[in-house]
Motif scaffolding. Structure first.
Motif, PDB file in Angstrom:
ATOM      1  N   ASP A 166      -8.731   9.114   1.599  1.00  0.00           N
ATOM      2  CA  ASP A 166      -9.867   9.932   1.162  1.00  0.00           C
ATOM      3  C   ASP A 166     -10.203   9.741  -0.307  1.00  0.00           C
ATOM      4  OD1 ASP A 166     -10.274  11.127   3.683  1.00  0.00           O
ATOM      5  OD2 ASP A 166      -8.621  12.526   3.328  1.00  0.00           O
ATOM      6  N   LEU A 167      -9.642   8.744  -0.949  1.00  0.00           N
ATOM      7  CA  LEU A 167      -9.937   8.499  -2.359  1.00  0.00           C
ATOM      8  C   LEU A 167     -11.387   8.052  -2.523  1.00  0.00           C
ATOM      9  CD1 LEU A 167      -6.698   6.520  -3.336  1.00  0.00           C
ATOM     10  CD2 LEU A 167      -7.154   8.973  -3.618  1.00  0.00           C
ATOM     11  N   PRO A 168     -12.058   8.482  -3.596  1.00  0.00           N
ATOM     12  CA  PRO A 168     -13.466   8.080  -3.801  1.00  0.00           C
ATOM     13  C   PRO A 168     -13.592   6.579  -4.046  1.00  0.00           C
ATOM     14  CG  PRO A 168     -12.616   9.220  -5.740  1.00  0.00           C
ATOM     15  CD  PRO A 168     -11.579   9.370  -4.676  1.00  0.00           C
ATOM     16  N   ARG A 169     -14.717   6.014  -3.635  1.00  0.00           N
ATOM     17  CA  ARG A 169     -15.034   4.606  -3.876  1.00  0.00           C
ATOM     18  C   ARG A 169     -16.034   4.495  -5.017  1.00  0.00           C
ATOM     19  NH1 ARG A 169     -13.510   1.249   0.423  1.00  0.00           N
ATOM     20  NH2 ARG A 169     -13.026   2.295   2.385  1.00  0.00           N
ATOM     21  N   PRO A 170     -16.068   3.337  -5.695  1.00  0.00           N
ATOM     22  CA  PRO A 170     -15.219   2.158  -5.487  1.00  0.00           C
ATOM     23  C   PRO A 170     -13.811   2.388  -6.029  1.00  0.00           C
ATOM     24  CG  PRO A 170     -16.679   1.784  -7.337  1.00  0.00           C
ATOM     25  CD  PRO A 170     -17.093   3.101  -6.741  1.00  0.00           C
ATOM     26  N   ARG A 171     -12.839   1.753  -5.388  1.00  0.00           N
ATOM     27  CA  ARG A 171     -11.447   1.889  -5.790  1.00  0.00           C
ATOM     28  C   ARG A 171     -10.982   0.590  -6.444  1.00  0.00           C
ATOM     29  NH1 ARG A 171     -10.120   3.408   0.325  1.00  0.00           N
ATOM     30  NH2 ARG A 171     -11.350   5.324   0.478  1.00  0.00           N
ATOM     31  N   VAL A 172     -10.027   0.707  -7.328  1.00  0.00           N
ATOM     32  CA  VAL A 172      -9.433  -0.474  -7.959  1.00  0.00           C
ATOM     33  C   VAL A 172      -7.932  -0.425  -7.753  1.00  0.00           C
ATOM     34  CG1 VAL A 172     -11.259  -0.829  -9.647  1.00  0.00           C
ATOM     35  CG2 VAL A 172      -9.351   0.686 -10.196  1.00  0.00           C
ATOM     36  N   ILE A 173      -7.322  -1.591  -7.706  1.00  0.00           N
ATOM     37  CA  ILE A 173      -5.948  -1.706  -7.228  1.00  0.00           C
ATOM     38  C   ILE A 173      -4.920  -1.109  -8.189  1.00  0.00           C
ATOM     39  CG2 ILE A 173      -5.353  -3.968  -8.209  1.00  0.00           C
ATOM     40  CD1 ILE A 173      -4.370  -4.644  -5.270  1.00  0.00           C
ATOM     41  N   ASP A 174      -5.257  -0.998  -9.492  1.00  0.00           N
ATOM     42  CA  ASP A 174      -4.277  -0.500 -10.442  1.00  0.00           C
ATOM     43  C   ASP A 174      -4.531   0.949 -10.849  1.00  0.00           C
ATOM     44  OD1 ASP A 174      -6.574  -1.016 -11.813  1.00  0.00           O
ATOM     45  OD2 ASP A 174      -5.633  -2.171 -13.434  1.00  0.00           O
ATOM     46  N   SER A 175      -5.393   1.668 -10.134  1.00  0.00           N
ATOM     47  CA  SER A 175      -5.630   3.071 -10.478  1.00  0.00           C
ATOM     48  C   SER A 175      -4.429   3.919 -10.054  1.00  0.00           C
ATOM     49  CB  SER A 175      -6.901   3.587  -9.795  1.00  0.00           C
ATOM     50  OG  SER A 175      -6.670   3.801  -8.415  1.00  0.00           O
ATOM     51  N   PRO A 176      -4.093   4.963 -10.815  1.00  0.00           N
ATOM     52  CA  PRO A 176      -2.938   5.804 -10.468  1.00  0.00           C
ATOM     53  C   PRO A 176      -2.999   6.407  -9.064  1.00  0.00           C
ATOM     54  CG  PRO A 176      -3.585   6.198 -12.746  1.00  0.00           C
ATOM     55  CD  PRO A 176      -4.647   5.327 -12.150  1.00  0.00           C
ATOM     56  N   PRO A 177      -4.145   6.931  -8.603  1.00  0.00           N
ATOM     57  CA  PRO A 177      -4.161   7.483  -7.245  1.00  0.00           C
ATOM     58  C   PRO A 177      -3.873   6.424  -6.170  1.00  0.00           C
ATOM     59  CG  PRO A 177      -6.054   8.279  -8.488  1.00  0.00           C
ATOM     60  CD  PRO A 177      -5.428   7.193  -9.300  1.00  0.00           C
ATOM     61  N   VAL A 178      -4.418   5.207  -6.350  1.00  0.00           N
ATOM     62  CA  VAL A 178      -4.142   4.120  -5.407  1.00  0.00           C
ATOM     63  C   VAL A 178      -2.665   3.762  -5.439  1.00  0.00           C
ATOM     64  CG1 VAL A 178      -4.506   1.643  -4.977  1.00  0.00           C
ATOM     65  CG2 VAL A 178      -6.472   3.145  -5.347  1.00  0.00           C
ATOM     66  N   SER A 179      -2.106   3.655  -6.633  1.00  0.00           N
ATOM     67  CA  SER A 179      -0.697   3.289  -6.774  1.00  0.00           C
ATOM     68  C   SER A 179       0.211   4.323  -6.113  1.00  0.00           C
ATOM     69  CB  SER A 179      -0.336   3.144  -8.247  1.00  0.00           C
ATOM     70  OG  SER A 179      -1.099   2.124  -8.865  1.00  0.00           O
ATOM     71  N   ALA A 180      -0.096   5.607  -6.317  1.00  0.00           N
ATOM     72  CA  ALA A 180       0.744   6.662  -5.764  1.00  0.00           C
ATOM     73  C   ALA A 180       0.715   6.661  -4.245  1.00  0.00           C
ATOM     74  CB  ALA A 180       0.293   8.022  -6.311  1.00  0.00           C
ATOM     75  N   LEU A 181      -0.492   6.553  -3.678  1.00  0.00           N
ATOM     76  CA  LEU A 181      -0.603   6.561  -2.226  1.00  0.00           C
ATOM     77  C   LEU A 181       0.010   5.294  -1.626  1.00  0.00           C
ATOM     78  CD1 LEU A 181      -1.530   7.960   0.291  1.00  0.00           C
ATOM     79  CD2 LEU A 181      -3.858   7.121  -0.113  1.00  0.00           C
ATOM     80  N   ALA A 182      -0.183   4.159  -2.292  1.00  0.00           N
ATOM     81  CA  ALA A 182       0.402   2.909  -1.807  1.00  0.00           C
ATOM     82  C   ALA A 182       1.922   2.983  -1.820  1.00  0.00           C
ATOM     83  CB  ALA A 182      -0.077   1.737  -2.663  1.00  0.00           C
ATOM     84  N   ARG A 183       2.481   3.643  -2.811  1.00  0.00           N
ATOM     85  CA  ARG A 183       3.937   3.781  -2.877  1.00  0.00           C
ATOM     86  C   ARG A 183       4.453   4.593  -1.680  1.00  0.00           C
ATOM     87  NH1 ARG A 183       4.089   4.640  -7.767  1.00  0.00           N
ATOM     88  NH2 ARG A 183       3.847   6.908  -7.770  1.00  0.00           N
ATOM     89  N   THR A 184       3.747   5.665  -1.344  1.00  0.00           N
ATOM     90  CA  THR A 184       4.137   6.495  -0.205  1.00  0.00           C
ATOM     91  C   THR A 184       4.061   5.712   1.095  1.00  0.00           C
ATOM     92  OG1 THR A 184       3.373   8.512  -1.299  1.00  0.00           O
ATOM     93  CG2 THR A 184       3.564   8.581   1.096  1.00  0.00           C
ATOM     94  N   ILE A 185       2.959   4.984   1.302  1.00  0.00           N
ATOM     95  CA  ILE A 185       2.797   4.215   2.524  1.00  0.00           C
ATOM     96  C   ILE A 185       3.786   3.059   2.549  1.00  0.00           C
ATOM     97  CG2 ILE A 185       1.197   2.803   3.877  1.00  0.00           C
ATOM     98  CD1 ILE A 185      -1.091   4.519   2.756  1.00  0.00           C
ATOM     99  N   GLY A 186       4.023   2.442   1.393  1.00  0.00           N
ATOM    100  CA  GLY A 186       4.977   1.330   1.327  1.00  0.00           C
ATOM    101  C   GLY A 186       6.368   1.756   1.723  1.00  0.00           C
ATOM    102  N   GLU A 187       6.764   2.943   1.310  1.00  0.00           N
ATOM    103  CA  GLU A 187       8.080   3.457   1.714  1.00  0.00           C
ATOM    104  C   GLU A 187       8.160   3.651   3.219  1.00  0.00           C
ATOM    105  OE1 GLU A 187       8.374   6.983  -0.598  1.00  0.00           O
ATOM    106  OE2 GLU A 187       8.900   5.931  -2.476  1.00  0.00           O
TER     107      GLU A 187
END
Length: 238
Positions: free
Chosen positions: A211-232
């Motif tokens: 649900d993060l707003p677009r456009p998104r960039v790969i190094d933004s903190p919200p993207v990084s945090a959610l990616a870390r959760t999904i990666g785990e």
């Protein structure tokens, strides 16, 4: 176009039976951008091939109407054709050449390559080649666009630029897109939903709505945090 996978399984018979996919149940709504992630060998590319109609499932069914186009990582461009001619290739059955050229030029503008219409493929960078491949895939107006790790071989800066451009293209065309990647951040940047697959036999073991707003960039903190959760979660199922 709405796409449904109903209890799809795939096994290969040889010296021994190998189960690639097992009981895949997924519904993808029209205009949705869905990313699929999972460990190597989990059947992500096999699933795309089944959706595209290039392979048949051993059991289950794919319910879809309209054409589906599969774009591979290497792009598979024709080196003997220039950029415009590559984009026109899928339109060669249109009755008027002028109409094909006009359509190709519109799409090259969409992917920011209208100034390279007459260039040869060997003159382009890797990122530019993938833009040409994307324009060629969109040219035939597919109901579903299937992308199999299209940016995997590109450097980080080029990949980031293409993430932004693909989001822009999706926003303008509202194509239904299914995107396979092994990069969790990439999936979070691009997808409305991220589906997590288990190791072979591949199954959908988790689903995340982004649900993060677009456009998104790969190094933004919200993207990084959610990616870390999904990666785990991916690692927990590996």
């Amino acid at each position: 176009m709405r796409l449904e996978l109903r209890d799809v399984s795939k096994a290969y018979e040889g010296s021994r039976r190998v189960a690639a996919l097992e009981n895949i149940d997924v519904t993808i709504e029209s205009g949705e951008f869905v990313c699929i992630i999972g460990p190597s060998g989990c059947g992500k590319s096999t699933l795309l091939s089944i959706i595209a109609g290039l392979e048949m499932p051993t059991s289950g069914a794919v319910v879809a109407s309209g054409n589906r186009i599969l774009m591979f990582q290497d792009g598979a461009l024709f080196p003997w054709l220039n950029v415009r001619e590559n984009v026109e290739f899928g339109l060669r059955f249109l009755p008027m050449r002028g109409e094909r050229t006009q359509r190709a030029m519109q799409l090259l503008k969409l992917v920011h390559l209208d100034g390279f219409a007459e260039a040869r493929i060997h003159e382009l960078s890797g990122g530019m080649r993938q833009r040409v491949s994307l324009a060629r895939a969109i040219a035939v107006d597919p109901a579903v666009l299937l992308l199999d790790e299209p940016f995997g071989a590109l450097d980080a800066m080029t990949r980031s630029i293409l993430h932004t451009e693909l989001q822009e293209i999706w926003a303008q065309t509202r194509k239904t897109i299914v995107f396979v990647t092994h990069n969790v951040r990439e999936a979070v940047v691009l997808g409305d939903r991220v589906l997590v697959m288990s190791p072979r036999p591949g199954r959908i073991v988790a689903e995340h709505r982004i649900d993060l707003p677009r456009p998104r960039v790969i190094d933004s903190p919200p993207v990084s945090a959610l990616a870390r959760t999904i990666g785990e979660e991916v690692m927990a199922h590996a």
